[in-house]
Design a protein around this motif. Structure first.
Motif, PDB file in Angstrom:
ATOM      1  N   PRO A  57      38.169  43.074  42.182  1.00  0.00           N
ATOM      2  CA  PRO A  57      37.634  42.267  41.167  1.00  0.00           C
ATOM      3  C   PRO A  57      36.141  42.720  40.396  1.00  0.00           C
ATOM      4  O   PRO A  57      35.840  42.224  39.983  1.00  0.00           O
ATOM      5  N   HIS A  58      36.710  43.602  40.353  1.00  0.00           N
ATOM      6  CA  HIS A  58      35.079  44.497  39.464  1.00  0.00           C
ATOM      7  C   HIS A  58      35.875  46.017  38.803  1.00  0.00           C
ATOM      8  O   HIS A  58      35.400  46.611  39.688  1.00  0.00           O
ATOM      9  N   VAL A  59      36.086  45.940  37.890  1.00  0.00           N
ATOM     10  CA  VAL A  59      36.280  46.592  36.629  1.00  0.00           C
ATOM     11  C   VAL A  59      36.183  46.704  35.424  1.00  0.00           C
ATOM     12  O   VAL A  59      35.488  45.532  35.063  1.00  0.00           O
ATOM     13  N   HIS A  60      35.600  47.603  34.946  1.00  0.00           N
ATOM     14  CA  HIS A  60      36.024  47.990  33.363  1.00  0.00           C
ATOM     15  C   HIS A  60      36.349  49.585  32.989  1.00  0.00           C
ATOM     16  O   HIS A  60      36.426  50.146  32.582  1.00  0.00           O
ATOM     17  N   LEU A  61      37.178  48.891  32.247  1.00  0.00           N
ATOM     18  CA  LEU A  61      38.512  49.580  31.800  1.00  0.00           C
ATOM     19  C   LEU A  61      38.117  49.012  29.403  1.00  0.00           C
ATOM     20  O   LEU A  61      37.706  48.056  29.631  1.00  0.00           O
ATOM     21  N   PHE A 149      31.941  33.531  35.561  1.00  0.00           N
ATOM     22  CA  PHE A 149      31.209  34.266  34.528  1.00  0.00           C
ATOM     23  C   PHE A 149      29.857  35.146  34.978  1.00  0.00           C
ATOM     24  O   PHE A 149      29.154  34.447  35.298  1.00  0.00           O
ATOM     25  N   LYS A 150      29.970  36.402  34.551  1.00  0.00           N
ATOM     26  CA  LYS A 150      29.006  37.222  34.609  1.00  0.00           C
ATOM     27  C   LYS A 150      27.661  37.744  33.711  1.00  0.00           C
ATOM     28  O   LYS A 150      27.988  37.304  32.687  1.00  0.00           O
ATOM     29  N   THR A 151      26.884  38.014  34.095  1.00  0.00           N
ATOM     30  CA  THR A 151      25.100  37.667  33.561  1.00  0.00           C
ATOM     31  C   THR A 151      24.668  38.871  34.578  1.00  0.00           C
ATOM     32  O   THR A 151      25.595  39.035  35.209  1.00  0.00           O
ATOM     33  N   VAL A 238      27.560  40.818  41.978  1.00  0.00           N
ATOM     34  CA  VAL A 238      28.203  41.835  42.031  1.00  0.00           C
ATOM     35  C   VAL A 238      27.711  42.777  42.725  1.00  0.00           C
ATOM     36  O   VAL A 238      26.542  43.378  43.125  1.00  0.00           O
ATOM     37  N   HIS A 239      28.070  44.441  42.744  1.00  0.00           N
ATOM     38  CA  HIS A 239      28.340  45.507  43.481  1.00  0.00           C
ATOM     39  C   HIS A 239      26.501  45.424  43.895  1.00  0.00           C
ATOM     40  O   HIS A 239      25.402  45.713  44.198  1.00  0.00           O
ATOM     41  N   LEU A 240      26.183  44.923  45.220  1.00  0.00           N
ATOM     42  CA  LEU A 240      24.987  44.879  46.664  1.00  0.00           C
ATOM     43  C   LEU A 240      25.083  45.772  46.829  1.00  0.00           C
ATOM     44  O   LEU A 240      26.325  46.133  47.553  1.00  0.00           O
ATOM     45  N   THR A 313      34.644  48.380  43.798  1.00  0.00           N
ATOM     46  CA  THR A 313      34.409  49.420  43.374  1.00  0.00           C
ATOM     47  C   THR A 313      33.559  49.175  42.315  1.00  0.00           C
ATOM     48  O   THR A 313      32.760  50.417  41.731  1.00  0.00           O
ATOM     49  N   ASP A 314      33.643  48.438  40.843  1.00  0.00           N
ATOM     50  CA  ASP A 314      32.839  48.594  39.345  1.00  0.00           C
ATOM     51  C   ASP A 314      32.934  50.510  39.319  1.00  0.00           C
ATOM     52  O   ASP A 314      32.387  51.222  38.828  1.00  0.00           O
ATOM     53  N   HIS A 315      34.935  50.071  38.827  1.00  0.00           N
ATOM     54  CA  HIS A 315      35.164  51.562  38.643  1.00  0.00           C
ATOM     55  C   HIS A 315      35.030  51.535  36.843  1.00  0.00           C
ATOM     56  O   HIS A 315      35.268  50.614  35.936  1.00  0.00           O
TER      57      HIS A 315
HETATM   58 ZN    ZN Z   1      30.233  46.456  36.467  1.00  0.00          ZN
END
Ligand code: ZN
Ligand code: URP
Ligand code: ZN
Length: 457
Positions: A57-61, A149-151, A238-240, A313-315
């Motif tokens: 649930p955490h990727v940046h494409l 909703f991401k902040t 996210v990504h703690l 992953t925060d890919h």
């Molecule tokens: Zn990220």
């Protein structure tokens, strides 16, 4: 097309047992011992583990960031994900400050529709909260199936919103059944530490790490928790990465507050000693940075204690050439690293094979909880009758070595070069189609569907 998976060890978040799984079309239609069904294709899963396809649930494409774009697009990124068992991703749409959420949605649809091989959804990053944004948030939830909703509490001037905007966003999102997620670090403090380091002539990647101390994350996590508590909005960090931030979450439980927590595979396995080399450390420059071994221990314990729910992953990959943008100035190194392909096998190897977590816990962390928290369960994240036939078949004993020479991500380095893992993903199904078999991807760009998500329960 029908498929029968014979004699596998089926695992869900709640149970594990020996069974056959029968798939007709896109769905699972039968599960049981010695199923009598005749199928177009039979897969012998004797000695193999049969689990729900992973959800990251955490990727940046194809994301515009720090003067460049993350190097995997929807085609290369989702193909790499499928190769090692991840069948669905949630990417982040970034609102441009001064522009609308709908314009941002249209840009991300152009990036993804017709290109994705795996299924996908979007979180909407709200970077400019105002009256119009508030109305659009409602439309995203009610019409578009975008319910998270991401902040950003950091990246001032580009992505960060202030606490007033955060509280107002939470109020709207709570009213309409969504969730607010956060990159929780104290952006002002980080910017000031970056400026101090640069003024002192400290230019190496190590100073990226030293400019984002644990306290910046602990403080922001506690502040976010307080704002959630006040508004009653469901929230997700996210990504703690660290003990201090986890303790802020733990503290919130004392007033019976539940905060959803995601960590990423790199924070469980890698540590800040990787920054103690010259520019090579840029490979792991990400935000928040890698932490210390004591933080890894806190995160593994947090999983055990039920405080950490999802491993993502925060890919956010960049090529080595892109990383050179920060040669001589750590603050210009594009933040992020490649990981989408390796999450499932790394977590299996370090978690299940090493006895740190059970197989059902692995399924919960890698698929089921993401599906539940983000409004896709039980369509996704479980092997159950009626669910999408998103299935990963893994040989638990097979060892192999990770390398940029063999990975499928569009980067020329690996964050895990030479690392041996125990457990290999061999066959992957997405909505009843064989996606990966014999180290080949059998799906074409465009097979991946946008998944409309439900409200947060
Ligand atoms: Zn990220
Ligand atoms: O370094 C990172 N994490 N890059 C991607 C953007 C973000 O903050 O998640
Ligand atoms: Zn972030």
């Amino acid at each position: 097309m029908s498929i029968l998976i014979k004699n596998g060890h089926v695992a869900n978040a709640s149970e594990e047992y020996q069974a056959d799984v029968y798939i007709d079309g896109e769905k699972i239609v039968a599960i049981g011992a010695n199923l009598p069904h005749k199928a177009d294709k039979t897969i012998d899963a004797t000695g193999k583990i049969v689990i729900p396809g992973g959800i990251d649930p955490h990727v940046h494409l194809d994301m515009p960031f720090m003067g460049t774009f993350s190097s995997d697009d929807y085609e290369t990124g989702t193909r790499a994900a499928l190769f090692r068992g991840t069948t669905m991703v949630i990417d982040f749409i970034l609102q441009t400050q001064g522009d609308s959420l709908y314009n941002a949605l249209r840009i991300w649809q152009q990036k993804s529709v017709g290109k994705a091989l795996a299924d996908y959804s979007y979180h909407m990053a709200v970077t400019d909260f105002n009256r119009q944004t508030a109305d659009e948030v409602v439309e995203m939830i009610e019409k578009e199936g975008i319910t998270s909703f991401k902040t950003f509490m950091a990246y001032k001037g580009a992505l960060m919103i202030d606490d007033g905007q955060m509280v107002q966003l939470m109020q709207v999102v709570k009213k309409h059944g969504g969730m607010v997620t956060v990159h929780a670090t104290n952006g002002d403090m980080i910017d000031s530490l970056i400026a101090q380091n640069k003024a002192a002539g400290n230019r190496a990647p190590l100073y990226h790490y030293l400019s984002q101390p644990e306290i910046t994350e602990a403080e922001a996590s506690a502040r976010f928790a307080d704002m959630l508590f006040y508004t009653g909005c469901p929230g997700y960090i996210v990504h703690l990465t660290c003990e201090g931030a986890l303790n802020a979450v733990r503290e919130a439980t004392k007033r019976n507050q539940h905060i959803n927590v995601e960590t990423c595979i790199q924070y469980l396995l890698l540590d800040a000693s990787l920054y103690e080399q010259d520019f090579e450390g840029a490979k792991w420059v990400m935000s928040p940075p890698l932490r210390q071994k004591k933080d890894q221990e806190a995160l593994w314990a947090g999983i055990d204690q039920g405080l950490v729910h999802v491993v993502a992953t925060d890919h956010c990959p960049f090529t080595w050439e892109q990383k050179q943008m920060g040669k001589g100035d750590f603050a210009k190194i594009p933040n992020g690293h490649p990981a989408i392909e390796h999450r499932m096998e790394l977590l299996f190897s370090e978690g299940v094979s090493k006895g740190r977590i059970s197989l059902p816990k692995f399924v919960e962390l890698s698929a089921t909880n993401a599906a539940k928290k983000f409004g896709m369960y039980p369509q996704k994240g479980t092997i159950a009758i009626g669910a999408d036939a998103d299935i990963c078949i893994l040989d638990p004993n097979k060892k192999h070595t990770l390398s940029a020479k063999t990975h499928h991500m569009r980067t020329d380095y690996s964050a895990y070069e030479g690392r041996e893992v125990t457990g290999k993903v061999e066959t992957v199904l997405l909505r009843g189609k064989v996606a990966i078999e014999n180290e080949k991807c059998l799906l074409e760009p465009g097979y991946g569907n946008f998944v409309k998500r439900g409200k947060v329960k």
